[in-house]
Design a protein around this motif. Structure first.
Motif, PDB file in Angstrom:
ATOM      1  N   GLY A  34       0.823  -1.204   0.000  1.00 25.84           N
ATOM      2  CA  GLY A  34       0.000   0.000   0.000  1.00 25.84           C
ATOM      3  C   GLY A  34       0.854   1.250   0.000  1.00 25.84           C
ATOM      4  N   GLN A  35       0.231   2.360   0.174  1.00 27.31           N
ATOM      5  CA  GLN A  35       0.908   3.642   0.196  1.00 27.31           C
ATOM      6  C   GLN A  35       0.815   4.223   1.603  1.00 27.31           C
ATOM      7  N   PRO A  36       1.736   5.157   1.941  1.00 26.52           N
ATOM      8  CA  PRO A  36       1.537   5.877   3.196  1.00 26.52           C
ATOM      9  C   PRO A  36       0.163   6.548   3.129  1.00 26.52           C
ATOM     10  N   ASN A  37      -0.425   6.775   4.254  1.00 26.02           N
ATOM     11  CA  ASN A  37      -1.756   7.374   4.333  1.00 26.02           C
ATOM     12  C   ASN A  37      -2.851   6.471   3.780  1.00 26.02           C
ATOM     13  N   PHE A  38      -2.606   5.160   3.794  1.00 27.72           N
ATOM     14  CA  PHE A  38      -3.716   4.226   3.514  1.00 27.72           C
ATOM     15  C   PHE A  38      -4.692   4.315   4.680  1.00 27.72           C
ATOM     16  N   ASP A  39      -5.899   3.808   4.485  1.00 28.24           N
ATOM     17  CA  ASP A  39      -6.880   3.875   5.558  1.00 28.24           C
ATOM     18  C   ASP A  39      -6.612   2.780   6.584  1.00 28.24           C
ATOM     19  N   VAL A  40      -6.105   3.200   7.738  1.00 25.61           N
ATOM     20  CA  VAL A  40      -5.745   2.238   8.787  1.00 25.61           C
ATOM     21  C   VAL A  40      -6.988   1.474   9.256  1.00 25.61           C
ATOM     22  N   TYR A  41      -8.117   2.165   9.299  1.00 22.84           N
ATOM     23  CA  TYR A  41      -9.359   1.541   9.771  1.00 22.84           C
ATOM     24  C   TYR A  41     -10.341   1.270   8.624  1.00 22.84           C
ATOM     25  N   ALA A  42      -9.803   0.970   7.437  1.00 25.99           N
ATOM     26  CA  ALA A  42     -10.672   0.483   6.363  1.00 25.99           C
ATOM     27  C   ALA A  42     -11.236  -0.849   6.837  1.00 25.99           C
ATOM     28  N   ARG A  43     -12.480  -1.172   6.493  1.00 25.82           N
ATOM     29  CA  ARG A  43     -13.088  -2.393   7.037  1.00 25.82           C
ATOM     30  C   ARG A  43     -13.515  -3.358   5.939  1.00 25.82           C
ATOM     31  N   ASP A  65      11.298  14.562   5.114  1.00 23.92           N
ATOM     32  CA  ASP A  65      10.765  13.230   4.814  1.00 23.92           C
ATOM     33  C   ASP A  65      10.487  12.432   6.089  1.00 23.92           C
ATOM     34  N   TYR A  66      11.053  12.864   7.187  1.00 20.90           N
ATOM     35  CA  TYR A  66      10.820  12.152   8.452  1.00 20.90           C
ATOM     36  C   TYR A  66       9.692  12.781   9.264  1.00 20.90           C
ATOM     37  N   ALA A  67       9.089  13.836   8.697  1.00 22.56           N
ATOM     38  CA  ALA A  67       7.964  14.477   9.380  1.00 22.56           C
ATOM     39  C   ALA A  67       6.669  13.926   8.805  1.00 22.56           C
ATOM     40  N   SER A  68       5.753  13.501   9.659  1.00 23.88           N
ATOM     41  CA  SER A  68       4.461  13.008   9.171  1.00 23.88           C
ATOM     42  C   SER A  68       3.618  14.199   8.717  1.00 23.88           C
ATOM     43  N   ASP A  69       2.446  13.896   8.171  1.00 22.76           N
ATOM     44  CA  ASP A  69       1.586  14.987   7.694  1.00 22.76           C
ATOM     45  C   ASP A  69       0.770  15.603   8.841  1.00 22.76           C
ATOM     46  N   LEU A 121      -0.484   4.056  15.399  1.00 28.40           N
ATOM     47  CA  LEU A 121      -1.623   3.570  16.175  1.00 28.40           C
ATOM     48  C   LEU A 121      -1.602   4.248  17.542  1.00 28.40           C
ATOM     49  N   GLY A 122      -2.713   4.151  18.265  1.00 37.08           N
ATOM     50  CA  GLY A 122      -2.699   4.703  19.613  1.00 37.08           C
ATOM     51  C   GLY A 122      -4.046   4.626  20.276  1.00 37.08           C
ATOM     52  N   GLY A 123      -4.041   4.945  21.552  1.00 36.92           N
ATOM     53  CA  GLY A 123      -5.257   4.854  22.341  1.00 36.92           C
ATOM     54  C   GLY A 123      -6.208   6.025  22.135  1.00 36.92           C
ATOM     55  N   LEU A 124      -5.728   7.106  21.510  1.00 30.27           N
ATOM     56  CA  LEU A 124      -6.625   8.229  21.227  1.00 30.27           C
ATOM     57  C   LEU A 124      -7.582   7.839  20.104  1.00 30.27           C
ATOM     58  N   GLU A 125      -8.784   8.363  20.148  1.00 33.95           N
ATOM     59  CA  GLU A 125      -9.762   8.070  19.091  1.00 33.95           C
ATOM     60  C   GLU A 125      -9.207   8.513  17.737  1.00 33.95           C
ATOM     61  N   LYS A 126      -9.461   7.670  16.751  1.00 30.57           N
ATOM     62  CA  LYS A 126      -8.940   7.950  15.409  1.00 30.57           C
ATOM     63  C   LYS A 126     -10.092   8.033  14.407  1.00 30.57           C
ATOM     64  N   ALA A 127      -9.856   8.797  13.366  1.00 29.11           N
ATOM     65  CA  ALA A 127     -10.757   8.769  12.220  1.00 29.11           C
ATOM     66  C   ALA A 127     -10.394   7.527  11.397  1.00 29.11           C
ATOM     67  N   PRO A 128     -11.279   7.096  10.473  1.00 33.99           N
ATOM     68  CA  PRO A 128     -10.997   5.875   9.723  1.00 33.99           C
ATOM     69  C   PRO A 128      -9.628   5.868   9.022  1.00 33.99           C
ATOM     70  N   HIS A 129      -9.136   7.034   8.603  1.00 30.02           N
ATOM     71  CA  HIS A 129      -7.837   7.025   7.901  1.00 30.02           C
ATOM     72  C   HIS A 129      -6.674   6.848   8.875  1.00 30.02           C
ATOM     73  N   GLY A 130      -6.905   6.991  10.183  1.00 27.58           N
ATOM     74  CA  GLY A 130      -5.854   6.685  11.145  1.00 27.58           C
ATOM     75  C   GLY A 130      -5.347   7.883  11.926  1.00 27.58           C
ATOM     76  N   ASN A 131      -5.808   9.087  11.587  1.00 28.34           N
ATOM     77  CA  ASN A 131      -5.359  10.250  12.338  1.00 28.34           C
ATOM     78  C   ASN A 131      -6.262  10.505  13.545  1.00 28.34           C
TER      79      ASN A 131
END
Lengths: 623, 340
Positions: free
Chosen positions: A441-450, B14-18, A470-480
């Protein structure tokens, strides 16, 4: 084998019995568990059906001769199918007054009581807090008492042995075992082999134990203590290949199988706790299966390390008991939030707090289903008997990797240390469920795609070009990170929907008995044997009772509403205070539930459950 | 592992996320993030093979801002998660970011055990002597008498000295640097990354909101030369604007083992690889003495086996000795009998 000095045994009558319950009881240090284990192995090889119940104190070596220090091992063996270690012993072997006093109340009227009369001196009676000698004060009226001066007999038998007299007395349990082998016509071979292997490096100890075993066997007829010998013929078990297995052992084997079927490796992280430690100890001997074990610094570290391992792409596992479950709850929430697979095993014991660590209870159910901060759904499964642990461990692994979720698998002290014949599975028939790691995949793929199961992709660190956080904070479907109100609602719904979907891949439990009737007994966990036997007995008496056992506790399987609807009432027996009953009332509210609860640290008795069933049906008639 | 997406040398960007970096304006964390990203670019580190693991606190947001794999875990438990991660895949480069509260209060147990086990990972411990994310309570590194919201009459408990804590836990690499000295931080990061084993780097970090300039008396540009000493392996323990001051170790029956000021010429040569951690322990303790400088640089760097290597070697050995396990042998084991 033909025992030595077997000349006179044929003169005694040989009585056939369908089933026998024996309880061995003595000091923690008397080797009662070992005696019980050996009797179990031999009995399994004879071909009887059997079930065992070890009962040991929490203290490793409580003061010798005292009541808290009594260790017991109960075994039922039969020529027919049995489901429990038996309600009441037909035979009690008591190595000292404390063991006698703690256990005599359970023995059937007219039962055999074998005592070591050498250990009923004044000092022994004092340690056991006996004001009078129970051998002479009427305590044993109505029992067939067989007094054997075991210390004396063992000392005589080992007169030639170079061991110290103290070490000689350590062989007393083998003497007792030999005696019981004679009474129940068991061969000595399996134990002879075992002794030779166990003490291969100590030939004098091996020789002394063998002498004690044979002396006990020979004592049966030489001393004419018994009026007869008994025979319990082979049981008609279902055709197949069998071995004897303990619950924690079957659990460990199942975890190895589960990881193999998932085509990954297990990373098993635990902190020692009774009665779960033996799973860690067993897994640590499976390193040649690629099993990694970590003995963590505490319960929290154990589950966190397992989560770290799952993040890395292995299958993280952790095993504990009630207090450890409480400590792990925050980390369970992290695994739910990050949607990582994880297998959490809880070998339940009596609580709250430290409770009674060596006693059985089913009181972690609601903690497992609901006991976390936030809305934190997780599938929960329950093992019902020692041999079932194998299949349920695989099932826990399957659900964890298919649905990318932590799974709780409940066992308990009765299953963990209980043993029974295990009809061995055809391994070729086990359905694999290989994991698929997402790559390419590519960076910024949807981490929570289902996917259709509601499950997100599993991407391992180290995968090129798919870096994500990943993390314990609530995320949007894309992972942020997202604090968006609608997003939290959506993600909460998704987490619940995913766990609810697990029900689509689990079977509806079968009803044992008629599909409709007056009473359906719904159980879960280790009560299965007792409930099976009690319902069977009730049905033989013509009562309209059926039975259903839950192995998938959360989500509940589909189809229960329809099944329950065909019965007037649902009886829910549990070793807790109404936990499953509350769950069923809230999930399937249309039915009339009758709770039956007991928290004595002891399993239900078959007779007790029969009485509960009968009473409930009588109440229905009156009502 | 090769980062296939970008064959050109990677730059700091390149090491900084968006992700938008959300620390308070002026926070020392920005300087640390900048130094780490620059260090990663300068050393061409593989983004796809790197994982940043953190606990909870201001510092623990760090992984979100790095274009690597990242895991923002729960309070105090980053060390435990990182342990499982590294054991499960020893080939990953793992960095852990934590704070004084996360690592030394709620997570103190895990920090100690991480250091004792010596997993090969790098720990950046941001020490601002305050709880920032919960809005300004004293922390386990705050000096006695710290007056904050939860201690209106001053704190009464003695603080941890993080370097001494680490040394006590048998850390194999311990260093300290300062958020406002990018050149020094780069050197320390380089040494930490090169060390095989757990490298604990304490970074004194300014919390401009709740503990502003707590370290100024030692680290401000005007006083730094006289108030700090850089521990450099193989170099004499000298400091001061003109390099006129020195430190030496002395042992006497009366006062035991101690560090004292001396003329530069009499200063001892620093060796962080000496068999005992005692000298490093003394240097770390100088923090409490206003007559002595605040030490930064490398306190300890010794070799020891790594936990993940030992654990995985046992698996490899078991497979070699017993042959790869076959499930059937586990199931069909012990006494077996057939019915029918």
């Amino acid at each position: 084998m033909t025992p030595p000095n077997a000349h006179s045994t044929a003169e005694l009558p040989l009585q056939r019995l369908d089933r026998v319950v024996i309880r061995f009881a003595g000091d923690s240090g008397d080797g009662m568990q070992l005696t019980g284990d050996q009797f179990t192995r031999t009995t399994a090889l004879v071909g009887n059906d059997l079930a065992t119940l070890p009962d040991f104190p929490a203290e490793i070596r409580a003061p010798a001769g005292t009541r808290p220090g009594v260790s017991g091992f109960q075994l039922q063996f039969a020529s027919e199918e049995i489901h429990t270690p038996g309600d009441a012993p037909d035979v009690l072997v008591a190595m000292n007054p404390a063991a006698l006093m703690v256990n005599i109340g359970a023995v059937v009227a007219g039962g055999i009581v074998i005592v070591n009369s050498d250990s009923f001196k004044d000092a022994d009676l004092k340690k056991a807090k006996c004001a009078t000698n129970p051998l002479t004060d009427g305590t044993l009226a109505g029992f067939r008492v067989i007094e054997i001066a075991m210390n004396t007999r063992v000392a005589e038998a080992l007169a030639e042995s170079p061991l110290s007299s103290r070490d000689k007395q350590q062989c007393k349990n083998l003497y007792t075992l030999g005696l019981l082998y004679w009474v129940y016509s068991r061969p000595l071979d399996a134990t002879l082999d075992w002794v030779q292997k166990k003490f291969a490096s100590k030939p004098e100890v091996a020789a002394a134990n063998l002498m004690a075993l044979r002396a006990g066997y020979n004592a049966g007829d030489i001393h004419e203590l018994f009026q007869g010998r008994y025979e319990v013929p082979k049981a008609n078990l279902a055709p197949g290949t069998y071995r004897n297995v303990m619950g924690n052992q079957a659990l460990a084997i199942g975890l190895v199988a589960g990881a193999e079927l998932a085509n990954t490796k297990p990373v098993f992280c635990s902190y020692p706790i009774t009665p779960a430690s033996s799973v860690l100890e067993t897994m640590a001997t499976y390193k040649h299966f690629g099993v990694v074990t970590i003995q963590a610094e505490d319960e929290i570290a154990a589950i966190c390390a397992a989560i770290g391992a799952s993040f890395a792409g292995k299958l993280g596992m952790t095993c504990t008991s009630g207090p450890g479950m409480a400590l792990k709850t925050e980390a369970m929430g992290l695994a739910v939030m990050t949607e990582l697979p994880l297998v959490i095993l809880d070998i339940q014991r009596a609580g709250p707090s430290t409770g009674m660590p060596t006693k059985v209870e089913q009181s972690d159910l609601l903690q497992s289903v609901f006991g976390r901060n936030g809305d934190t759904p997780m599938p929960v499964l329950a093992i019902s008997r020692p041999s079932d642990a194998f299949e349920m461990a695989i099932e826990a692994c399957r659900i964890a990797v298919r649905y990318m979720t932590p799974v709780i698998l409940l066992s308990d002290n009765f299953i963990a240390n209980g043993a029974e014949p295990w009809k061995l599975p055809d391994l070729a028939q086990l359905a694999p469920f290989p994991v698929e790691y997402k790559t390419g995949g590519q960076p910024n793929f949807d981490v929570y795609a289902r996917n259709a199961d509601g499950s997100r992709p599993w991407v391992k660190p180290g995968t090129p070009s798919m870096m994500f956080r990943l993390g314990g904070l609530e995320k949007a479907p894309h992972g942020n990170i997202s604090y968006d109100p609608q997003n939290h609602q959506h993600m909460t719904n998704m987490r619940h929907a995913k766990v609810a979907k697990v029900a689509d891949s689990i079977p509806t439990p079968a009803v044992d008995g008629d599909a409709s009737g007056d009473l359906l007994v719904v159980g879960w966990g280790s009560s299965v044997g007792i409930l099976t036997q009690a319902v069977l007995n009730a049905r033989r008496e013509g009562l309209a009772v059926s039975r259903l056992h839950l192995r998938h506790v959360w989500p509940l399987p589909h189809g229960l509403d329809a099944i329950f609807g065909r019965f007037r009432q649902i009886l829910v027996p549990e070793m807790n205070v109404m936990q499953m009953c509350r769950l069923l009332r809230s999930e399937l509210p249309k039915h009339d539930y009758v709770p039956y609860n007991k928290v004595t640290g002891q399993p239900f008795l078959v007779s007790e459950m029969e009485a509960v069933i009968t009473r409930q049906l009588q109440a229905q008639k009156k009502g | 592992m090769v980062d296939v997406i970008d064959p050109k040398p990677l730059t700091k960007k390149d090491y900084a996320s968006d992700q938008e970096v959300r620390w308070c304006p002026g926070c020392g964390d920005y300087a640390i993030l900048n130094a780490v990203q620059k260090f990663f670019a300068d050393t061409g580190r593989d983004r796809a093979n790197t994982v940043f693991v953190s606990g909870i606190g201001c510092s623990s947001r760090f992984p979100y801002y790095m274009e690597t794999y990242g895991f923002h875990t729960i309070h105090g438990r980053a060390a435990a998660v990182a342990t499982g991660l590294k054991v499960a895949n020893p080939g990953l480069e793992v960095w852990m970011v934590t704070g004084d509260g996360d690592a030394l209060s709620i997570g103190g147990n895990h920090t100690a055990h991480l250091l004792r086990r010596n997993l090969d990972l790098n720990v950046l411990l941001f020490n601002n002597e305050i709880y920032g994310l919960t809005k300004g309570q004293y922390s386990p590194t705050s000096p006695i008498g710290t007056v904050k919201k939860s201690t209106p009459m001053g704190s009464v408990d003695r603080p941890f000295e993080p370097v001494q804590f680490a040394l006590g836990a048998q850390a194999t690499f311990v260093a300290r640097t300062i958020d406002n000295d990018q050149a020094h931080m780069a050197k320390v990061l380089e040494a930490a990354a090169a060390h095989k084993g757990t490298s604990l780097v304490e970074i004194l970090q300014n919390c401009v909101i709740f503990n502003k300039d707590f370290y100024s008396a030692d680290v401000d540009k005007q006083v730094r030369a006289d108030r700090t000493i850089d521990l450099v392996p193989g170099r004499k323990l000298v400091y001061g604007k003109d390099g006129q001051l020195g430190l030496r170790f002395r042992l006497s029956a009366e006062q035991g083992f101690r560090v004292e000021r001396c003329a530069a010429a009499e200063a001892d040569v620093w060796n962080p690889a000496q068999p005992s951690a005692s000298a490093a322990f003394l240097l770390a303790g100088m923090h409490a003495d206003p007559e002595l400088p605040l030490p930064v640089g490398i306190f300890r760097a010794v070799a020891a086996p790594c936990y993940e290597d030992g654990v995985n070697a046992q698996v490899t050995d078991a497979i070699a000795k017993r042959k790869p396990g076959v499930l059937r042998d586990l199931v069909y084991a012990g006494e077996i009998w057939t019915v029918g």
